[in-house]
Design a protein around this motif. Structure first.
Motif, short mmCIF file in Angstrom:
data_model
loop_
_atom_site.label_atom_id
_atom_site.label_comp_id
_atom_site.label_asym_id
_atom_site.label_seq_id
_atom_site.Cartn_x
_atom_site.Cartn_y
_atom_site.Cartn_z
N ALA A 209 6.26 -1.38 3.71
CA ALA A 209 5.74 -0.04 4.03
C ALA A 209 6.88 0.85 4.51
O ALA A 209 7.75 0.42 5.27
CB ALA A 209 4.65 -0.12 5.09
N ASP A 210 6.87 2.11 4.09
CA ASP A 210 7.91 3.05 4.49
C ASP A 210 7.68 3.56 5.90
O ASP A 210 8.63 3.99 6.58
CB ASP A 210 7.95 4.22 3.50
CG ASP A 210 8.29 3.77 2.09
OD1 ASP A 210 9.48 3.65 1.78
OD2 ASP A 210 7.35 3.52 1.31
N ALA A 211 6.43 3.55 6.35
CA ALA A 211 6.08 3.95 7.71
C ALA A 211 4.80 3.24 8.11
O ALA A 211 3.95 2.97 7.26
CB ALA A 211 5.91 5.46 7.81
N VAL A 212 4.68 2.91 9.39
CA VAL A 212 3.46 2.27 9.89
C VAL A 212 2.99 3.03 11.13
O VAL A 212 3.81 3.48 11.94
CB VAL A 212 3.67 0.78 10.22
CG1 VAL A 212 4.07 0.01 8.98
CG2 VAL A 212 4.71 0.61 11.31
N LEU A 213 1.67 3.17 11.28
CA LEU A 213 1.11 3.94 12.38
C LEU A 213 -0.17 3.29 12.88
O LEU A 213 -0.95 2.74 12.08
CB LEU A 213 0.78 5.37 11.94
CG LEU A 213 1.94 6.28 11.55
CD1 LEU A 213 1.40 7.57 10.93
CD2 LEU A 213 2.80 6.60 12.76
N ARG A 214 -0.41 3.38 14.17
CA ARG A 214 -1.70 3.00 14.73
C ARG A 214 -2.73 4.03 14.27
O ARG A 214 -2.60 5.23 14.54
CB ARG A 214 -1.65 2.97 16.25
CG ARG A 214 -0.84 1.85 16.85
CD ARG A 214 -1.59 0.56 17.00
NE ARG A 214 -2.86 0.67 17.71
CZ ARG A 214 -3.51 -0.39 18.18
NH1 ARG A 214 -3.01 -1.60 18.02
NH2 ARG A 214 -4.67 -0.24 18.79
N ALA A 215 -3.78 3.57 13.62
CA ALA A 215 -4.80 4.49 13.13
C ALA A 215 -5.56 5.14 14.27
O ALA A 215 -6.12 6.24 14.09
CB ALA A 215 -5.76 3.75 12.19
N ASP A 216 -5.62 4.47 15.42
CA ASP A 216 -6.38 5.00 16.54
C ASP A 216 -5.54 5.85 17.49
O ASP A 216 -6.02 6.27 18.55
CB ASP A 216 -7.06 3.87 17.32
CG ASP A 216 -6.10 2.77 17.76
OD1 ASP A 216 -4.90 2.87 17.42
OD2 ASP A 216 -6.54 1.82 18.41
#
Length: 338
Positions: A209-216
């Motif tokens: 993945a190029d970027a990862v984020l907490r969805a919440d």
């Protein structure tokens, strides 16, 4: 033969000895090697959806096996050929959807492990025109999820119409999402992955993945807009949460497309103003056609997609279902019947 049977909705499956089915005209008897465990199997066993399976039934629609017997009028296969049994067991072949290559929308279709018995068994029946032909050399454990998680996410990505070099946001990096991420990268897309579990985000980063984020996170949508320069061109929602469906519209750039493959219960809010003024497309995507399945398998055979799996015995299916319901399954669990 041994099989895991649903006798009552919401109750543990029973491991039983049942008769080996006999193939009819146009059918194959398949000796099951492995069978992937999909969240849909859990929905089927719990009777969650409006159209419920007829009791009793055997779940399973990610079956990998070998042809054990040919029914009458089957000349495309030989005994011993490796094949895959997918969700679409068969369709009518003559309606407008079947004639135009959309057999997954056929109103007369039968679905493996739902309206016909599936692959949580030592043997299963497949329709010769609808089973997937597999290469002679393959891993039965990692191939099983390709037959549902693979083709479902591959088709879902196609439905976003995102092109190589563009951004795809994937909401939910579980059994479906971690496979979707691999397809997206193999298809030349840039990916931002969202999930509420840190372990899922670690997996997403490992898979490219190029970027990862907490969805919440409160600023998740804003950060996706920043990372992608105005929003993702396509958004694939695999998460089983209505909140993820609502959030998806906030992740999408103008003229972008949201492709929905998760099936949580309930409804989600749709901001009419944003959909109209930004010319957003909201599109449901249901598994994939036989052609989609062949293409999804080809990615796996080429080594570009490899589901993360752990094996379990058929007798452990109720434990697996409990883990799945609790959200404790990373990747995919595959039943090994060898």
């Amino acid at each position: 033969m041994r099989a895991a049977v649903v006798r009552r909705f919401g109750q543990p499956l029973r491991i039983e000895d049942v008769p080996v089915p006999q193939p009819g005209p146009g059918e194959l008897l398949i000796k099951v090697l492995t069978s992937g465990v999909c969240h849909t199997d859990l929905h089927a066993a719990d009777g969650d959806w409006p159209v419920k399976p007829a009791l009793p039934f055997i779940p399973g629609h990610e079956g990998v096996g070998l042809v054990a017997e040919l029914g009458p009028d089957v000349d495309r296969f030989r005994v011993g050929d490796p094949v895959g049994l997918a969700w679409l067991h068969d369709a009518c072949g003559h309606c407008e959807y079947c004639r135009t290559g959309w057999e997954t929308l056929c109103g007369e279709q039968h679905d493996s492990g739902y309206s016909v018995n599936g692959a949580y068994a030592e043997y299963v029946i497949g329709r010769a025109d609808y089973v997937a032909r597999l290469p002679s050399s393959f891993d039965p454990l990692t191939m099983a999820p390709v037959l549902c998680a693979g083709v479902t996410t591959y088709k879902g990505i196609l439905e976003t119409e995102a092109r190589p070099g563009q951004w795809l946001a994937i909401s939910g990096i579980g059994g479906l999402g971690h496979v979707a991420l691999q397809y997206a990268k193999a298809m030349g897309l840039r990916v931002v992955a969202l999930d509420v579990g840190d372990d899922k985000l670690v997996l997403a980063r490992t898979l490219g993945a190029d970027a990862v984020l907490r969805a919440d996170a409160a600023d998740a949508a804003e950060r996706v807009q920043q990372i992608t320069g105005g929003g993702a061109h396509g958004v694939l929602v695999t998460a089983v949460s209505p909140d993820a469906f609502t959030q998806a519209l906030q992740l999408t750039r103008r003229r972008g497309t949201v492709s929905l493959v998760g099936l949580p219960p309930g409804e989600f809010a749709t901001p009419i103003f944003d959909v109209v003024l930004k010319r957003l497309t909201i599109r449901g995507s249901i598994v994939g056609t036989r052609q989609d399945l062949d293409e999804a398998i080809a990615f796996a055979v080429a080594g570009k997609v490899r589901p993360q799996v752990r094996s379990a015995r058929l007798s452990e299916i109720n434990d697996v279902f409990r883990e799945l319901k609790a959200g404790r399954v990373n990747g995919r669990v595959v039943l090994d019947l060898r």
